[in-house]
Design a protein around this motif. Structure first.
Motif, PDB file in Angstrom:
ATOM      1  N   PRO A 185       0.819  -1.219   0.000  1.00 30.69           N
ATOM      2  CA  PRO A 185       0.000   0.000   0.000  1.00 30.69           C
ATOM      3  C   PRO A 185       0.850   1.265   0.000  1.00 30.69           C
ATOM      4  N   ALA A 186       0.321   2.311  -0.606  1.00 28.41           N
ATOM      5  CA  ALA A 186       1.007   3.607  -0.621  1.00 28.41           C
ATOM      6  C   ALA A 186       0.909   4.242   0.759  1.00 28.41           C
ATOM      7  N   PRO A 187       1.926   4.973   1.185  1.00 26.34           N
ATOM      8  CA  PRO A 187       1.895   5.589   2.519  1.00 26.34           C
ATOM      9  C   PRO A 187       0.965   6.792   2.623  1.00 26.34           C
ATOM     10  N   TYR A 188       0.570   7.351   1.468  1.00 28.63           N
ATOM     11  CA  TYR A 188      -0.301   8.527   1.478  1.00 28.63           C
ATOM     12  C   TYR A 188      -1.543   8.261   0.629  1.00 28.63           C
ATOM     13  N   ALA A 189      -2.597   8.959   0.964  1.00 30.51           N
ATOM     14  CA  ALA A 189      -3.873   8.752   0.256  1.00 30.51           C
ATOM     15  C   ALA A 189      -3.796   9.202  -1.199  1.00 30.51           C
ATOM     16  N   ASN A 190      -3.056  10.277  -1.460  1.00 33.29           N
ATOM     17  CA  ASN A 190      -2.944  10.816  -2.812  1.00 33.29           C
ATOM     18  C   ASN A 190      -1.715  11.715  -2.904  1.00 33.29           C
ATOM     19  N   GLU A 191      -1.497  12.289  -4.093  1.00 34.56           N
ATOM     20  CA  GLU A 191      -0.318  13.121  -4.310  1.00 34.56           C
ATOM     21  C   GLU A 191      -0.345  14.377  -3.448  1.00 34.56           C
ATOM     22  N   VAL A 192      -1.524  14.957  -3.264  1.00 32.10           N
ATOM     23  CA  VAL A 192      -1.633  16.172  -2.456  1.00 32.10           C
ATOM     24  C   VAL A 192      -1.163  15.908  -1.031  1.00 32.10           C
ATOM     25  N   ALA A 193      -1.613  14.787  -0.461  1.00 33.88           N
ATOM     26  CA  ALA A 193      -1.210  14.439   0.901  1.00 33.88           C
ATOM     27  C   ALA A 193       0.287  14.158   0.974  1.00 33.88           C
ATOM     28  N   ALA A 194       0.816  13.514  -0.071  1.00 35.99           N
ATOM     29  CA  ALA A 194       2.245  13.200  -0.093  1.00 35.99           C
ATOM     30  C   ALA A 194       3.082  14.478  -0.127  1.00 35.99           C
ATOM     31  N   ARG A 195       2.690  15.426  -0.963  1.00 30.83           N
ATOM     32  CA  ARG A 195       3.441  16.687  -1.047  1.00 30.83           C
ATOM     33  C   ARG A 195       3.310  17.499   0.234  1.00 30.83           C
ATOM     34  N   ALA A 196       2.132  17.484   0.831  1.00 28.34           N
ATOM     35  CA  ALA A 196       1.914  18.234   2.065  1.00 28.34           C
ATOM     36  C   ALA A 196       2.806  17.733   3.198  1.00 28.34           C
ATOM     37  N   ALA A 197       3.123  16.450   3.178  1.00 25.96           N
ATOM     38  CA  ALA A 197       3.936  15.865   4.248  1.00 25.96           C
ATOM     39  C   ALA A 197       5.426  15.925   3.949  1.00 25.96           C
ATOM     40  N   ASN A 198       5.805  16.365   2.742  1.00 27.19           N
ATOM     41  CA  ASN A 198       7.214  16.332   2.352  1.00 27.19           C
ATOM     42  C   ASN A 198       7.684  17.643   1.738  1.00 27.19           C
ATOM     43  N   ASN A 199       7.271  18.750   2.318  1.00 27.29           N
ATOM     44  CA  ASN A 199       7.750  20.066   1.879  1.00 27.29           C
ATOM     45  C   ASN A 199       7.493  20.284   0.393  1.00 27.29           C
ATOM     46  N   ASN A 200       6.338  19.820  -0.069  1.00 28.94           N
ATOM     47  CA  ASN A 200       5.874  19.943  -1.449  1.00 28.94           C
ATOM     48  C   ASN A 200       6.654  19.064  -2.434  1.00 28.94           C
ATOM     49  N   ALA A 201       7.484  18.174  -1.939  1.00 21.79           N
ATOM     50  CA  ALA A 201       8.192  17.229  -2.806  1.00 21.79           C
ATOM     51  C   ALA A 201       7.418  15.914  -2.834  1.00 21.79           C
ATOM     52  N   LEU A 202       7.373  15.280  -3.998  1.00 25.59           N
ATOM     53  CA  LEU A 202       6.633  14.027  -4.145  1.00 25.59           C
ATOM     54  C   LEU A 202       7.599  12.846  -4.089  1.00 25.59           C
ATOM     55  N   PRO A 203       7.546  12.035  -3.030  1.00 26.05           N
ATOM     56  CA  PRO A 203       8.425  10.857  -2.964  1.00 26.05           C
ATOM     57  C   PRO A 203       8.092   9.881  -4.096  1.00 26.05           C
ATOM     58  N   PRO A 204       9.045   9.498  -4.906  1.00 35.85           N
ATOM     59  CA  PRO A 204       8.751   8.619  -6.050  1.00 35.85           C
ATOM     60  C   PRO A 204       8.443   7.195  -5.609  1.00 35.85           C
ATOM     61  N   ASP A 205       7.661   6.511  -6.431  1.00 42.33           N
ATOM     62  CA  ASP A 205       7.446   5.089  -6.221  1.00 42.33           C
ATOM     63  C   ASP A 205       8.758   4.361  -6.507  1.00 42.33           C
ATOM     64  N   LEU A 206       9.068   3.359  -5.686  1.00 39.56           N
ATOM     65  CA  LEU A 206      10.366   2.701  -5.799  1.00 39.56           C
ATOM     66  C   LEU A 206      10.342   1.398  -6.588  1.00 39.56           C
ATOM     67  N   SER A 207       9.193   1.015  -7.119  1.00 44.50           N
ATOM     68  CA  SER A 207       9.091  -0.266  -7.812  1.00 44.50           C
ATOM     69  C   SER A 207      10.126  -0.401  -8.925  1.00 44.50           C
ATOM     70  N   LEU A 208      10.293   0.646  -9.727  1.00 40.78           N
ATOM     71  CA  LEU A 208      11.182   0.593 -10.891  1.00 40.78           C
ATOM     72  C   LEU A 208      12.311   1.617 -10.786  1.00 40.78           C
ATOM     73  N   ILE A 209      12.617   2.064  -9.588  1.00 38.70           N
ATOM     74  CA  ILE A 209      13.544   3.187  -9.426  1.00 38.70           C
ATOM     75  C   ILE A 209      14.935   2.876  -9.972  1.00 38.70           C
ATOM     76  N   THR A 210      15.389   1.630  -9.868  1.00 41.21           N
ATOM     77  CA  THR A 210      16.725   1.310 -10.375  1.00 41.21           C
ATOM     78  C   THR A 210      16.766   1.211 -11.892  1.00 41.21           C
ATOM     79  N   LYS A 211      15.608   1.183 -12.534  1.00 39.25           N
ATOM     80  CA  LYS A 211      15.545   1.228 -13.989  1.00 39.25           C
ATOM     81  C   LYS A 211      15.219   2.637 -14.477  1.00 39.25           C
ATOM     82  N   ALA A 212      14.595   3.434 -13.627  1.00 43.07           N
ATOM     83  CA  ALA A 212      14.122   4.751 -14.035  1.00 43.07           C
ATOM     84  C   ALA A 212      15.176   5.838 -13.868  1.00 43.07           C
ATOM     85  N   ARG A 213      16.172   5.609 -13.031  1.00 42.80           N
ATOM     86  CA  ARG A 213      17.187   6.623 -12.774  1.00 42.80           C
ATOM     87  C   ARG A 213      18.500   6.248 -13.443  1.00 42.80           C
TER      88      ARG A 213
END
Length: 269
Positions: free
Chosen positions: A125-153
């Motif tokens: 499950p995602a730690p936040y309900a939606n993107e707005v909640a995620a940004r509100a909890a992280n100084n307006n930064a959106l924590p990326p999903d990590l499923s494919l992070i080693t292929k995406a970066r």
């Protein structure tokens, strides 16, 4: 009329090509942050190279680091709980692990949003309900999903490992405009040097049952290895299948050539 027109078009193309060759190419001037930006350090894993294999003990430790540290901010939307059976867990352990998460659900009696214990078929499950909640909890930064992070970066696992271990105090000669502002943290492995994520790992933060080292570098290596698996769980199988196909084709080619020589042995070439 067509021939002269075609000749002029061709001549124009040649002139443009010559101009492109003799003129000075455009270059991007390096900005100030380029001087302080570092290339990722290489992280050697058992899944590297031509004969890879999964270090399941390390992957299990990486999963533990993700659950106890990274899952507070980062999702793993493309991975189901049942997938971790590939890491060496039994069916009962998978069920117990899934039950430790609360996943979104709907109350069948009221139709209102609710939560329930996770099932092996559920995804992390995602730690936040939606993107707005995620940004509100992280100084307006959106924590990326990590499923494919080693292929995406760019840099893959090396980038992830270096980022996790690269937090430090800004150098004394860092220009004022590049110094981290409020809520930002200096990391030379990040593109613009300043990262909204605070250092997520501290020594001794996670305790492993097998007594493995829990230094920042050790935990970063473990979770990086785990994220290599989440991004490409069939990596090892794919490589070994490729080797099997290669040797099959090699043997088939040899047999075909010998058959050819045998069939046409009494014929002049």
């Amino acid at each position: 009329m067509v021939r002269p027109l075609g000749f002029l078009v061709g001549l124009g193309f040649i002139v443009a090509l010559l101009c492109a060759i003799v003129t000075t190419p455009l270059t991007n001037e390096p900005n100030a942050s380029h001087e302080f930006h570092k290339h990722p350090e290489h992280l050697k894993l058992s899944s590297d190279g031509l004969l890879p294999h999964w270090n399941k003990a390390q992957l299990q430790r990486g999963l533990q680091v993700y659950k106890e540290v990274c899952s507070a901010c980062h999702s793993l939307n493309l991975v189901a709980f049942r997938d971790i059976a590939d890491l060496g867990y039994t069916e009962g352990q998978v069920k117990t692990f899934a039950k430790g998460f609360q996943v979104p659900s709907i109350n069948p009696d009221t139709g209102e949003p609710a939560t329930r214990d996770g099932l092996p078929s559920d995804h992390f499950p995602a730690p936040y309900a939606n993107e707005v909640a995620a940004r509100a909890a992280n100084n307006n930064a959106l924590p990326p999903d990590l499923s494919l992070i080693t292929k995406a970066r760019e840099g893959g696992k090396d980038y992830v490992y270096s980022l996790l271990t690269g937090f430090q105090n800004p150098p004394a000669n860092l220009p004022k405009e590049l110094k981290p502002g409020t809520g930002l943290h200096y990391n030379p492995y990040f593109a613009n040097l300043n990262l909204a994520m605070a250092p997520p790992l501290t020594k001794g933060q996670v305790t492993f049952a097998d007594g493995s080292p829990n230094t920042v570098k050790a935990m970063a290596a473990d979770v990086s290895a785990f994220l290599v698996w989440t991004a490409e769980p069939k990596l090892v199988k794919r490589v070994w299948t490729g080797w099997a196909v290669f040797f099959y084709l090699l043997i088939f080619t040899g047999l075909t050539y010998m058959s050819y020589r045998n069939i046409w042995a009494d014929k002049k070439h």
